[in-house]
Motif scaffolding. Structure first.
Motif, mmCIF file in Angstrom:
data_model
loop_
_atom_site.group_PDB
_atom_site.id
_atom_site.type_symbol
_atom_site.label_atom_id
_atom_site.label_comp_id
_atom_site.label_asym_id
_atom_site.label_seq_id
_atom_site.Cartn_x
_atom_site.Cartn_y
_atom_site.Cartn_z
ATOM 1 N N LEU A 152 0.803 -1.217 0.000
ATOM 2 C CA LEU A 152 0.000 0.000 0.000
ATOM 3 C C LEU A 152 0.839 1.272 0.000
ATOM 4 N N LEU A 153 2.082 1.191 0.462
ATOM 5 C CA LEU A 153 2.905 2.395 0.569
ATOM 6 C C LEU A 153 3.283 2.938 -0.796
ATOM 7 N N GLU A 213 -4.529 8.507 0.348
ATOM 8 C CA GLU A 213 -4.394 7.202 -0.293
ATOM 9 C C GLU A 213 -4.134 6.087 0.707
ATOM 10 N N ALA A 214 -3.867 6.447 1.970
ATOM 11 C CA ALA A 214 -3.663 5.426 3.000
ATOM 12 C C ALA A 214 -4.991 4.869 3.503
ATOM 13 N N ASN A 215 -6.070 5.517 3.165
ATOM 14 C CA ASN A 215 -7.384 5.105 3.650
ATOM 15 C C ASN A 215 -8.016 4.112 2.670
ATOM 16 N N GLY A 217 -7.999 -0.470 1.537
ATOM 17 C CA GLY A 217 -7.581 -1.828 1.865
ATOM 18 C C GLY A 217 -7.703 -2.134 3.350
ATOM 19 N N TRP A 218 -6.800 -2.976 3.843
ATOM 20 C CA TRP A 218 -6.901 -3.415 5.226
ATOM 21 C C TRP A 218 -6.578 -2.300 6.207
ATOM 22 N N LEU A 219 -5.872 -1.234 5.753
ATOM 23 C CA LEU A 219 -5.673 -0.077 6.629
ATOM 24 C C LEU A 219 -6.998 0.635 6.885
ATOM 25 N N LYS A 220 -7.804 0.765 5.837
ATOM 26 C CA LYS A 220 -9.126 1.362 6.014
ATOM 27 C C LYS A 220 -9.998 0.452 6.877
ATOM 28 N N ALA A 221 -9.885 -0.832 6.655
ATOM 29 C CA ALA A 221 -10.676 -1.774 7.438
ATOM 30 C C ALA A 221 -10.313 -1.699 8.915
ATOM 31 N N ALA A 222 -9.011 -1.510 9.211
ATOM 32 C CA ALA A 222 -8.582 -1.430 10.609
ATOM 33 C C ALA A 222 -9.174 -0.219 11.306
ATOM 34 N N ARG A 223 -9.500 0.835 10.538
ATOM 35 C CA ARG A 223 -10.086 2.040 11.127
ATOM 36 C C ARG A 223 -11.584 1.884 11.376
ATOM 37 N N ASP A 224 -12.198 0.934 10.695
ATOM 38 C CA ASP A 224 -13.643 0.762 10.813
ATOM 39 C C ASP A 224 -13.985 0.236 12.208
ATOM 40 N N PRO A 225 -14.944 0.860 12.896
ATOM 41 C CA PRO A 225 -15.225 0.474 14.285
ATOM 42 C C PRO A 225 -15.691 -0.969 14.435
ATOM 43 N N GLN A 226 -16.264 -1.563 13.396
ATOM 44 C CA GLN A 226 -16.721 -2.951 13.497
ATOM 45 C C GLN A 226 -15.764 -3.915 12.797
ATOM 46 N N ILE A 227 -15.458 -3.652 11.536
ATOM 47 C CA ILE A 227 -14.556 -4.541 10.795
ATOM 48 C C ILE A 227 -13.167 -4.519 11.420
ATOM 49 N N GLY A 228 -12.766 -3.387 11.964
ATOM 50 C CA GLY A 228 -11.462 -3.290 12.619
ATOM 51 C C GLY A 228 -11.318 -4.274 13.760
ATOM 52 N N ARG A 229 -12.397 -4.535 14.477
ATOM 53 C CA ARG A 229 -12.342 -5.506 15.575
ATOM 54 C C ARG A 229 -12.055 -6.898 15.046
ATOM 55 N N ALA A 230 -12.650 -7.243 13.902
ATOM 56 C CA ALA A 230 -12.419 -8.565 13.315
ATOM 57 C C ALA A 230 -11.000 -8.688 12.779
ATOM 58 N N GLU A 264 -15.754 -5.544 0.953
ATOM 59 C CA GLU A 264 -15.734 -4.201 0.366
ATOM 60 C C GLU A 264 -14.504 -3.413 0.835
ATOM 61 N N LEU A 265 -14.200 -3.478 2.128
ATOM 62 C CA LEU A 265 -13.110 -2.679 2.679
ATOM 63 C C LEU A 265 -11.732 -3.285 2.401
ATOM 64 N N VAL A 266 -11.613 -4.575 2.605
ATOM 65 C CA VAL A 266 -10.301 -5.226 2.531
ATOM 66 C C VAL A 266 -9.948 -5.627 1.104
ATOM 67 N N GLY A 267 -10.965 -5.893 0.298
ATOM 68 C CA GLY A 267 -10.694 -6.313 -1.080
ATOM 69 C C GLY A 267 -10.643 -7.814 -1.247
#
Length: 331
Positions: A152-153, A213-215, A217-230, A264-267
């Motif tokens: 992602l970088l 652009e960092a928001n 894939g899985w970085l965006k998913a980690a920020r999600d209050p629900q998907i981030g927990r998973a 959707e978030l992680v791809g």
């Protein structure tokens, strides 16, 4: 003896694994393990030019301690950097540094590089004009999170630290590195290595926290209050036999809503992400330890070694034994 974690049929208390959520991105950064390859302190006087070859699977960085110069990374356009700039090259591309765009480039094999230790070198050369001081280093990221993050970088991260508040710890850290590099006091190599690792992590953290652009894939998913927990539950307990149902429970969502949102978030679907994460962990252990493949397989929740081998080959396109061959050849 090697079966640290075994597969379990369910998660009795998902909250025990996924709570508290805390700082998910901080937890991801905490997983990053940096290995310093080498560091070089250069004092250059115009006109000068240095061509540094590319290195696979590593990141390099340059801190402009004094003066200014031009940089070209890979096939990109040249850009100017000056005192206080930190530039992180994430894809291992070749790097050209020069006092001006017309200065001839010299390769490392013809430069008067002085090897101080196995990890530290110095370089002084040039035509006697305006001086530029540069700290250059190569680091390797060794963890399952590293490979996913590197995808992602962007190729180049540039930070101007000298324009920040005078109390900025990053500015102070870079100045401390510069002093240690100049004075070469006993233990200086260790100090430079540890502090440079901190600087690299900070550059990555700033990109994650500020770049649009960092928001993704899985970085965006980690920020999600629900998907981030998973996502964090998978990271914290990869050996658990997670299912869509148990991961949805962790996220506090219905199975169908969780499945659609995660993809959707992680791809990729959640169970596929679990497999990819496990295989990155397995690859790191294959490269860094002498654990038998069967032990690694069991520690990541696989009751069948053939099933583990098939999953590994799906992700990396080679069997796990082939990953370890180069290490075995050196022994």
């Amino acid at each position: 003896m090697y079966m640290m974690m075994t597969a379990t049929p369910h998660v009795p208390n998902p909250d025990a694994i996924a709570q508290p959520l805390g700082d998910p991105l901080g937890e991801i950064l905490h997983l990053l393990k940096l290995t310093g390859t080498f560091y070089c302190q250069s004092r250059l006087t115009a006109p000068w030019g240095v061509a540094i070859p590319g290195f696979e699977n590593v990141m390099s960085f340059a801190v402009i301690i004094g003066g200014r110069c031009w940089m070209t990374v890979g096939g990109g356009d040249p850009f100017q950097v000056e005192k206080g700039n930190l530039v992180l090259m994430t894809k291992g591309a070749e790097l050209n540094l020069r006092s001006d765009l017309n200065a001839p480039l010299l390769t490392l094999d013809v430069l008067p590089i002085r090897k101080v230790t196995e990890l530290y070198e110095t370089l002084e050369f040039g035509g006697g004009g305006e001086e530029t001081s540069i700290m250059y280093g190569i680091v390797r990221l060794d963890h399952a999170a590293s490979g996913l993050l590197m995808q992602l970088l962007p190729e180049v991260l540039k930070i101007d630290t000298w324009t920040e508040d005078a109390g900025s710890w990053l500015q102070g850290t870079l100045q401390f590195i510069a002093r240690e590099a100049r004075e070469l006091r006993p233990g200086g190599e260790t100090v430079i290595t540890r502090l440079a690792d901190v600087v690299v992590i900070e550059a990555i953290r700033r990109w994650i926290n500020t770049a649009p652009e960092a928001n993704k894939g899985w970085l965006k998913a980690a920020r999600d209050p629900q998907i981030g927990r998973a996502v964090l539950a998978i990271h914290r307990a990869p050996a658990v036999s997670w299912t869509l149902e148990t991961l949805a429970d962790v996220a506090g969502m219905s199975r169908s809503a969780f499945s659609a949102r995660f993809t959707e978030l992680v791809g990729m679907p959640a169970i596929e992400y679990l497999t990819v994460w496990r295989m990155h962990l397995a690859r790191a252990r294959l490269l860094e330890t002498n654990q038998p493949i069967a032990a690694i397989s069991a520690s990541l929740g696989y009751q069948s070694e053939p099933a583990f081998n098939r999953a590994f080959k799906r992700v990396f396109h080679v069997p796990p034994g082939q990953v370890r061959k180069p290490r075995a050849a050196k022994i």
